[in-house]
Design a protein around this motif. Structure first.
Motif, mmCIF file in Angstrom:
data_model
loop_
_atom_site.group_PDB
_atom_site.id
_atom_site.type_symbol
_atom_site.label_atom_id
_atom_site.label_comp_id
_atom_site.label_asym_id
_atom_site.label_seq_id
_atom_site.Cartn_x
_atom_site.Cartn_y
_atom_site.Cartn_z
ATOM 1 N N SER A 63 -2.326 9.796 2.338
ATOM 2 C CA SER A 63 -3.421 9.247 1.540
ATOM 3 C C SER A 63 -4.487 10.311 1.290
ATOM 4 O O SER A 63 -4.570 11.319 2.010
ATOM 5 C CB SER A 63 -4.071 8.065 2.269
ATOM 6 O OG SER A 63 -4.707 8.515 3.454
ATOM 7 N N ARG A 64 -5.292 10.085 0.271
ATOM 8 C CA ARG A 64 -6.429 10.969 -0.023
ATOM 9 C C ARG A 64 -7.310 11.103 1.214
ATOM 10 O O ARG A 64 -7.745 12.210 1.583
ATOM 11 C CB ARG A 64 -7.219 10.356 -1.186
ATOM 12 C CG ARG A 64 -8.442 11.141 -1.608
ATOM 13 C CD ARG A 64 -9.252 10.305 -2.613
ATOM 14 N NE ARG A 64 -10.054 11.147 -3.487
ATOM 15 C CZ ARG A 64 -11.300 11.504 -3.222
ATOM 16 N NH1 ARG A 64 -11.883 11.130 -2.091
ATOM 17 N NH2 ARG A 64 -11.975 12.265 -4.081
ATOM 18 N N GLU A 65 -7.553 9.968 1.856
ATOM 19 C CA GLU A 65 -8.423 9.932 3.038
ATOM 20 C C GLU A 65 -7.878 10.859 4.137
ATOM 21 O O GLU A 65 -8.630 11.635 4.741
ATOM 22 C CB GLU A 65 -8.493 8.484 3.552
ATOM 23 C CG GLU A 65 -9.449 8.254 4.689
ATOM 24 C CD GLU A 65 -9.412 6.799 5.165
ATOM 25 O OE1 GLU A 65 -10.479 6.176 5.162
ATOM 26 O OE2 GLU A 65 -8.318 6.300 5.539
ATOM 27 N N ASP A 66 -6.550 10.798 4.388
ATOM 28 C CA ASP A 66 -5.953 11.637 5.438
ATOM 29 C C ASP A 66 -5.955 13.119 5.055
ATOM 30 O O ASP A 66 -6.112 13.986 5.914
ATOM 31 C CB ASP A 66 -4.517 11.184 5.744
ATOM 32 C CG ASP A 66 -4.472 9.998 6.692
ATOM 33 O OD1 ASP A 66 -5.532 9.668 7.261
ATOM 34 O OD2 ASP A 66 -3.386 9.402 6.854
ATOM 35 N N THR B 10 -0.244 9.215 -5.641
ATOM 36 C CA THR B 10 0.316 8.991 -4.298
ATOM 37 C C THR B 10 0.797 10.340 -3.755
ATOM 38 O O THR B 10 1.975 10.661 -3.850
ATOM 39 C CB THR B 10 1.476 7.974 -4.348
ATOM 40 O OG1 THR B 10 2.507 8.482 -5.219
ATOM 41 C CG2 THR B 10 1.010 6.629 -4.878
ATOM 42 N N MET C 157 0.865 -1.185 0.000
ATOM 43 C CA MET C 157 0.000 0.000 0.000
ATOM 44 C C MET C 157 0.897 1.228 0.000
ATOM 45 O O MET C 157 1.869 1.284 0.750
ATOM 46 C CB MET C 157 -0.885 0.042 1.246
ATOM 47 C CG MET C 157 -1.957 -1.033 1.304
ATOM 48 S SD MET C 157 -3.363 -0.698 0.225
ATOM 49 C CE MET C 157 -4.231 0.541 1.175
ATOM 50 N N ASP D 196 4.593 10.935 2.573
ATOM 51 C CA ASP D 196 3.467 10.305 1.895
ATOM 52 C C ASP D 196 2.194 10.541 2.705
ATOM 53 O O ASP D 196 2.225 10.529 3.936
ATOM 54 C CB ASP D 196 3.685 8.786 1.794
ATOM 55 C CG ASP D 196 4.823 8.410 0.860
ATOM 56 O OD1 ASP D 196 5.225 9.263 0.048
ATOM 57 O OD2 ASP D 196 5.298 7.266 0.932
ATOM 58 N N CYS E 208 0.311 5.384 0.106
ATOM 59 C CA CYS E 208 -0.635 6.498 0.201
ATOM 60 C C CYS E 208 -2.087 6.022 0.079
ATOM 61 O O CYS E 208 -2.917 6.669 -0.573
ATOM 62 C CB CYS E 208 -0.343 7.554 -0.866
ATOM 63 S SG CYS E 208 1.329 8.193 -0.784
ATOM 64 N N GLY E 209 -2.349 4.861 0.676
ATOM 65 C CA GLY E 209 -3.711 4.329 0.651
ATOM 66 C C GLY E 209 -4.093 3.655 -0.649
ATOM 67 O O GLY E 209 -5.233 3.232 -0.827
ATOM 68 N N VAL E 210 -3.138 3.543 -1.577
ATOM 69 C CA VAL E 210 -3.407 2.895 -2.881
ATOM 70 C C VAL E 210 -2.687 1.549 -2.901
ATOM 71 O O VAL E 210 -1.505 1.476 -2.561
ATOM 72 C CB VAL E 210 -2.902 3.779 -4.050
ATOM 73 C CG1 VAL E 210 -3.217 3.128 -5.395
ATOM 74 C CG2 VAL E 210 -3.496 5.172 -3.976
ATOM 75 N N SER E 211 -3.392 0.507 -3.313
ATOM 76 C CA SER E 211 -2.756 -0.822 -3.313
ATOM 77 C C SER E 211 -1.922 -1.021 -4.571
ATOM 78 O O SER E 211 -2.266 -0.555 -5.661
ATOM 79 C CB SER E 211 -3.805 -1.928 -3.181
ATOM 80 O OG SER E 211 -4.637 -1.928 -4.303
#
Length: 316
Positions: free
Chosen positions: A157-160, A142, A120, A155, A122-125
């Motif tokens: 994530s979009r969510e954060d 990312t 994973m 790094d 940045c929240g992307v697999s």
């Protein structure tokens, strides 16, 4: 090697403030325009190297301004004029505090994370069974937080980003859309030059009237990684390193000399001969990326040249 621009200390009419980044210095004029000067500083692992690279600032500035012209039909940008080879002038913007990193291939930072066992980023697999420099099924975004000078970008994530309120959701949707459009156009431009745009980062800001625009650099060797398309598949099949056009060659030289920007490490000595090879590599990058011959600006007195050109522009 003395004919480089490492630091500026101008005092332009209407000057409100100066921001000094890792490579660029930005002068606020009357809270309306920004005069952005691309210095010859070289940054790697978020550390500025002690010596400048001849013509690097000119190269970065000219690639970025050419690429902005080639993408302005897709995404609005901040640029108004280029009064000097090292200078771009644009609209005053409030920058978003994230860099939009997009990766078409598993290289660089993504490959290092993958080798460490992470799937994973940045929240992307990232899919199982990939080799370094393989293409992702689809480009992945990312993002990274913008660090203060001396700190490392991180790094995120979009969510954060949304949870922490760094960017509003409505704005973030636009940033993602613009990032994908720019990467697609950059990929097409690179392909026409026999190159592969591997990964890159974009920075965006908001103008006074609330328009989201592309700012800073775009598709330069400092912000992007390129591979030569010729021989890419063969090298992947044989497990050989790809032939790159980016400043990764500097990072690899630093790593081989025991430096990765970690605490307690010191930057290895860069001889004038090595500096010259780096300068020549940047010129090669320019010519490959733009398809044009690089024309060296007069560097007998860069500070005076820049000051005269900017003052002339501001008078008009």
């Amino acid at each position: 090697m003395s004919n480089t621009i490492i630091d500026t200390n101008f005092n332009f009419p209407g000057q409100q403030s100066v921001y000094k980044g890792k490579v660029r210095e930005v002068y606020n004029i009357n809270n309306e325009q920004l005069v952005m000067i691309a210095t010859d500083r070289l940054s790697a692992f978020d550390v500025v190297m002690p010596k400048g690279i001849p013509y690097k600032g000119q190269i970065l500035n000219q690639i970025a301004t050419k690429m902005m012209a080639a993408t302005q039909d897709l995404v609005p940008n901040w640029l108004m004029a280029t009064p000097d080879p090292n200078v771009a002038v644009g609209h005053l913007c409030e920058p978003f505090k994230v860099e939009m990193v997009i990766r078409g291939y598993m290289s660089g930072h993504a490959a290092r994370e993958y080798k460490a066992g992470k799937r994973m980023l940045c929240g992307v697999s990232m899919p199982e069974g990939m080799k370094e420099n393989d293409a992702f099924p689809e480009p992945i975004i990312t993002p990274a937080t913008k660090a203060e000078q001396g700190d490392h970008d991180e790094d995120i994530s979009r969510e954060d980003i949304l949870k922490r309120g760094i960017v509003s959701e409505s704005d973030y949707v636009v940033l993602e859309d613009y990032t994908r459009k720019l990467f697609q156009r950059g990929t097409e431009i690179a392909a026409a030059r026999g190159l592969i745009l591997v990964d890159t980062k974009y920075e965006f800001g908001k103008t006074k009237d609330g328009q989201i625009v592309l700012i800073d650099e775009i598709h330069t060797p400092d912000s992007s990684r390129y591979f030569y398309a010729n021989g890419y598949k063969e090298r992947q099949e044989k497990g050989e390193p790809q032939k790159q056009l980016s400043k990764e060659f500097v990072r690899q030289w630093l790593i081989s000399n025991g430096f990765q920007g970690l605490q307690g490490q010191t930057v290895p000595f860069m001889s004038d001969a090595y500096i010259e090879t780096v300068s020549n590599r940047y010129i090669e990058l320019y010519e490959n990326i733009t398809g044009e011959t690089f024309v060296k600006a007069n560097v007998s007195n860069i500070q005076a040249r820049i000051e005269a050109n900017v003052l002339d522009y501001l008078k008009k």
